[in-house]
Design an enzyme around this catalytic site. Structure first.
Site, short mmCIF file in Angstrom:
data_model
loop_
_atom_site.label_atom_id
_atom_site.label_comp_id
_atom_site.label_asym_id
_atom_site.label_seq_id
_atom_site.Cartn_x
_atom_site.Cartn_y
_atom_site.Cartn_z
N ARG A 12 7.34 0.22 8.35
CA ARG A 12 7.59 1.04 9.53
C ARG A 12 8.16 0.24 10.68
NH1 ARG A 12 1.54 3.69 9.04
NH2 ARG A 12 1.97 5.03 7.24
N ARG A 28 4.60 -34.12 9.77
CA ARG A 28 3.54 -33.79 10.73
C ARG A 28 2.91 -32.43 10.47
NH1 ARG A 28 8.26 -32.33 13.23
NH2 ARG A 28 8.23 -30.49 14.60
N HIS A 29 3.61 -31.58 9.72
CA HIS A 29 3.08 -30.24 9.44
C HIS A 29 2.06 -30.25 8.30
CE1 HIS A 29 6.08 -28.82 12.16
NE2 HIS A 29 7.03 -29.38 11.44
N CYS A 41 2.97 -3.38 3.97
CA CYS A 41 2.21 -2.18 4.34
C CYS A 41 2.96 -1.52 5.50
CB CYS A 41 0.74 -2.49 4.65
SG CYS A 41 0.42 -3.45 6.14
N GLY A 42 2.33 -0.64 6.23
CA GLY A 42 3.05 0.06 7.29
C GLY A 42 3.54 -0.89 8.37
N THR A 43 2.64 -1.73 8.85
CA THR A 43 3.00 -2.70 9.90
C THR A 43 3.13 -4.12 9.36
OG1 THR A 43 0.66 -3.09 10.31
CG2 THR A 43 1.75 -1.41 11.68
N GLY A 44 2.57 -4.37 8.20
CA GLY A 44 2.47 -5.73 7.65
C GLY A 44 1.23 -6.45 8.16
N ILE A 45 0.55 -5.85 9.12
CA ILE A 45 -0.59 -6.55 9.76
C ILE A 45 -1.82 -6.55 8.84
CG2 ILE A 45 -2.17 -6.59 11.71
CD1 ILE A 45 0.07 -5.30 13.42
N GLY A 46 -2.26 -5.37 8.44
CA GLY A 46 -3.49 -5.30 7.65
C GLY A 46 -3.40 -6.08 6.36
N ARG A 86 -1.62 -30.29 9.32
CA ARG A 86 -2.01 -29.02 9.96
C ARG A 86 -2.26 -27.95 8.91
NH1 ARG A 86 2.92 -29.87 14.22
NH2 ARG A 86 1.90 -31.54 15.39
N HIS A 145 7.23 -24.95 8.53
CA HIS A 145 6.06 -25.50 9.24
C HIS A 145 4.72 -25.13 8.63
CE1 HIS A 145 8.25 -26.27 13.35
NE2 HIS A 145 8.93 -26.72 12.30
N ASN A 146 4.61 -23.92 8.08
CA ASN A 146 3.30 -23.45 7.58
C ASN A 146 3.20 -23.47 6.06
OD1 ASN A 146 4.11 -20.84 9.82
ND2 ASN A 146 2.78 -22.56 10.38
N ASP A 179 0.87 -1.17 0.00
CA ASP A 179 0.00 0.00 0.00
C ASP A 179 0.92 1.23 0.00
OD1 ASP A 179 0.89 0.29 2.61
OD2 ASP A 179 -1.11 0.36 3.52
C1 RB5 Z 1 -1.74 2.82 6.52
O1 RB5 Z 1 -1.70 4.00 7.22
C2 RB5 Z 1 -1.60 1.65 7.50
O2 RB5 Z 1 -2.76 1.55 8.28
C3 RB5 Z 1 -1.35 0.37 6.75
O3 RB5 Z 1 -0.23 0.49 5.96
C4 RB5 Z 1 -1.09 -0.87 7.61
O4 RB5 Z 1 -0.11 -0.62 8.55
C5 RB5 Z 1 -2.28 -1.53 8.15
O5 RB5 Z 1 -2.21 -2.55 8.83
#
Ligand code: RB5
Length: 154
Positions: A113, A136-137, A69-74, A140, A102-103, A12
Site C-alpha cells: 500500500r 566498521r559495519h 504486507c500492507g505497510t511492510g511494518i508488521g 555493529r 551497512h546492515n 500476508d
Molecule cells: C493488514 O491489514 C495490515 O495490518 C498488514 O498488512 C500490515 O500492514 C501490518 O503492519
C-alpha cells in the site's frame, strides 16, 4: 561471489496481489525465488509468514527473503524477532542499497500500500546487486544480535 541468488518470498493478504509480479521480476533477473505463501488473498496473520520466511532464510545459507504486507511494518517487525534475521523495511533505492552495505540485511520488506511497482523493481535490483561492506559495519552487525541477548549494554 556468485551473482545468482536464491530468494524466499512470503506476504500476508495485504501483500498478496504483488507476490506473483515480484516473483516474475526476480526470476527475469536470473535469480531463484521460492514461494512460501499464502496461496490466496484470504486474510492471514503476517507474523506466521514472516516466521516461515525468516526460518527458510536462516536454514539456507546465502539465501535472501522478500516479505510484503500492507505497510511492510508488521511483517518486518515480526521477522526481526528471529535471531540472525536482519529484515529491512525499505521505501526507495537508497534504503535498499544502504541496508545491504551497512546492515547486511538478509530480508527486504516493503508495503504493497506504500510503494509502486517501479520503485519495487529498482529496490530489488539494488538489493540483489549490493554487497555488505564489512569493515566498521561488521562489529555493529554482530552487536545487533547482542541486543536481544542484552550482552552489549554499556
Ligand atoms: C493488514 O491489514 C495490515 O495490518 C498488514 O498488512 C500490515 O500492514 C501490518 O503492519
Amino acid at each position: 561471489m556468485s551473482s545468482h541468488k536464491k530468494f524466499y518470498i512470503a506476504t500476508d493478504h495485504a501483500g498478496y496481489a504483488l507476490k506473483a509480479y515480484v516473483k516474475d521480476f526476480v526470476q527475469d533477473l536470473g535469480h531463484e525465488i521460492i514461494d512460501l505463501g499464502p496461496d490466496s488473498a484470504d486474510r492471514v496473520d503476517y507474523p506466521d509468514f514472516a516466521k516461515k520466511c525468516a526460518h527458510a532464510v536462516l536454514e539456507d545459507e546465502g539465501s535472501f527473503g522478500i516479505l510484503i504486507c500492507g505497510t511492510g511494518i508488521g511483517i518486518s517487525i515480526a521477522a526481526n524477532k528471529v535471531a540472525g534475521i536482519r529484515a529491512a523495511l525499505c521505501h526507495d533505492t537508497y534504503t535498499a542499497k544502504l541496508t545491504r552495505q551497512h546492515n547486511d540485511a538478509n530480508i527486504l520488506c516493503f508495503g504493497e500500500r506504500v510503494v509502486g511497482k517501479g520503485v519495487i523493481e529498482d529496490m530489488i535490483e539494488v538489493f540483489v546487486s549490493t554487497e555488505f561492506e564489512g569493515g566498521r559495519h561488521a562489529g555493529r552487525v554482530v552487536k545487533i544480535e547482542g541486543c536481544s541477548l542484552g550482552t552489549n549494554l554499556e
